[in-house]
Design a protein around this motif. Structure first.
Motif, mmCIF file in Angstrom:
data_model
loop_
_atom_site.group_PDB
_atom_site.id
_atom_site.type_symbol
_atom_site.label_atom_id
_atom_site.label_comp_id
_atom_site.label_asym_id
_atom_site.label_seq_id
_atom_site.Cartn_x
_atom_site.Cartn_y
_atom_site.Cartn_z
ATOM 1 N N HIS A 152 29.218 -41.714 4.480
ATOM 2 C CA HIS A 152 27.847 -42.090 4.164
ATOM 3 C C HIS A 152 27.809 -42.703 2.761
ATOM 4 C CE1 HIS A 152 26.400 -40.037 7.708
ATOM 5 N NE2 HIS A 152 27.027 -38.933 7.346
ATOM 6 N N PRO A 153 26.770 -43.450 2.437
ATOM 7 C CA PRO A 153 26.660 -44.020 1.090
ATOM 8 C C PRO A 153 26.817 -42.952 0.007
ATOM 9 C CG PRO A 153 25.028 -45.011 2.509
ATOM 10 C CD PRO A 153 25.680 -43.910 3.317
ATOM 11 N N GLU A 184 31.653 -47.208 -5.050
ATOM 12 C CA GLU A 184 30.393 -46.749 -4.488
ATOM 13 C C GLU A 184 30.216 -47.398 -3.126
ATOM 14 O OE1 GLU A 184 25.556 -46.601 -5.308
ATOM 15 O OE2 GLU A 184 26.890 -47.547 -6.783
ATOM 16 N N LYS A 186 27.862 -48.609 -0.709
ATOM 17 C CA LYS A 186 26.459 -49.000 -0.784
ATOM 18 C C LYS A 186 25.746 -48.842 0.556
ATOM 19 C CE LYS A 186 26.178 -50.677 -5.078
ATOM 20 N NZ LYS A 186 25.177 -50.222 -6.069
ATOM 21 N N ALA A 187 26.398 -49.285 1.615
ATOM 22 C CA ALA A 187 25.761 -49.253 2.928
ATOM 23 C C ALA A 187 26.827 -49.277 4.015
ATOM 24 C CB ALA A 187 24.827 -50.451 3.094
ATOM 25 N N SER A 188 26.478 -48.689 5.138
ATOM 26 C CA SER A 188 27.354 -48.685 6.306
ATOM 27 C C SER A 188 26.532 -49.161 7.502
ATOM 28 C CB SER A 188 27.903 -47.281 6.560
ATOM 29 O OG SER A 188 28.715 -47.258 7.713
ATOM 30 N N ASP A 189 27.059 -50.151 8.207
ATOM 31 C CA ASP A 189 26.332 -50.729 9.338
ATOM 32 C C ASP A 189 27.190 -50.607 10.597
ATOM 33 O OD1 ASP A 189 24.955 -52.204 11.191
ATOM 34 O OD2 ASP A 189 24.538 -53.887 9.855
ATOM 35 N N VAL A 195 31.162 -52.099 6.277
ATOM 36 C CA VAL A 195 30.639 -51.298 5.181
ATOM 37 C C VAL A 195 30.579 -52.175 3.936
ATOM 38 C CG1 VAL A 195 31.538 -49.120 6.102
ATOM 39 C CG2 VAL A 195 32.924 -50.429 4.485
ATOM 40 N N GLU A 196 29.590 -51.919 3.095
ATOM 41 C CA GLU A 196 29.448 -52.648 1.833
ATOM 42 C C GLU A 196 29.797 -51.701 0.708
ATOM 43 O OE1 GLU A 196 25.587 -53.664 -0.333
ATOM 44 O OE2 GLU A 196 26.034 -55.523 0.759
ATOM 45 N N LYS A 204 31.297 -56.561 -5.688
ATOM 46 C CA LYS A 204 30.874 -55.942 -4.431
ATOM 47 C C LYS A 204 31.491 -56.712 -3.264
ATOM 48 C CE LYS A 204 26.552 -54.945 -4.322
ATOM 49 N NZ LYS A 204 25.076 -55.090 -4.228
ATOM 50 N N THR A 206 32.314 -56.648 1.289
ATOM 51 C CA THR A 206 32.043 -56.080 2.610
ATOM 52 C C THR A 206 33.368 -55.982 3.358
ATOM 53 O OG1 THR A 206 29.818 -57.008 2.710
ATOM 54 C CG2 THR A 206 30.841 -56.375 4.793
#
Length: 227
Positions: A152-153, A184, A186-189, A195-196, A204, A206
């Protein structure tokens, strides 16, 4: 002493066993794939290994190492990972180059020389890729790590890279994601299988789920993460 071929088989089975439940077997297809040999060749070899007490073979199901086979396999794995670290730390080879070198050297170095290397390096716990190094008794300490693809983020430290491919390791290094690096998430899709992340001191990026699944991390409290 086991031949280099026997050592390769035992090590391949051990590496597979580490990801299985206690009662699961390593399939013949997995061994054939890992060693890049024909399934028939694997079948002949495992029958030989069973006769000398190094594995337990169940036809049409798979194999498990015996206690003696596991000790032998752990000794070879210890050699391999200590050699990798020695080549990086002492001889200055790039971490993306040492896997193939260690594959050759692991069969020719004595346990006495390996113990000297272990002592000289300060009895390290992991190799350059973050893989745990078995101790002299063959014990392998497996820390609790999480695949980045499943996280998770939050803030994490990279502990292990599970793909030894040279091109992938160079990508990891360019991206600031070698073991010990902080990032870090940042986001998971899941829908996009991506994932970012933002590594410390790197832009940053992806990652696809396949690449993220090769990075094994441990959580870091936000207060402990580098600024």
């Amino acid at each position: 002493m086991p031949t280099s071929t026997v050592e390769d088989y035992l090590k391949a089975i051990l590496l597979r066993e580490q990801h299985l439940a206690q009662d699961e077997l390593v399939t013949m297809g997995q061994v054939a794939n890992d060693l890049e040999v024909a399934p028939g060749t694997v079948t002949s070899m495992v029958k030989t290994l069973e006769k000398v007490g190094l594995i337990r073979y169940e036809p049409y199901s798979g194999v498990r190492l015996s206690s003696e086979g596991r000790r032998t396999a752990a000794r070879i794995l210890r050699r391999h990972r200590l050699i990798e670290l020695f080549l990086v730390e002492t001889l200055g080879l790039d971490w993306s180059e040492v896997h193939e070198e260690a594959e050759q050297l692991e069969h020719s170095m004595s346990d006495k020389l390996i113990d000297r290397i272990d002592k000289m390096l300060g009895h390290p716990a992991v190799d350059p890729h973050g893989d745990p190094i078995p101790d002299a008794e063959g014990r392998i300490r497996q820390p609790e790590l999480h695949s980045l693809a499943d996280c998770h983020p939050g803030h994490y430290e990279v502990a292990r890279v599970s793909d030894q491919d040279e091109a992938f390791l160079r990508f990891v290094e360019r991206s600031g994601l070698k073991p010990g690096a902080h990032l870090e998430l940042k986001a998971s899709d899941p829908a996009a299988d991506a994932v970012e992340i933002e590594p410390v001191d790197s832009p940053k990026i992806t990652l696809g789920a396949a690449a993220a699944g090769k990075l094994w991390v441990q959580p870091v409290a936000e207060d402990d993460a580098p600024a």
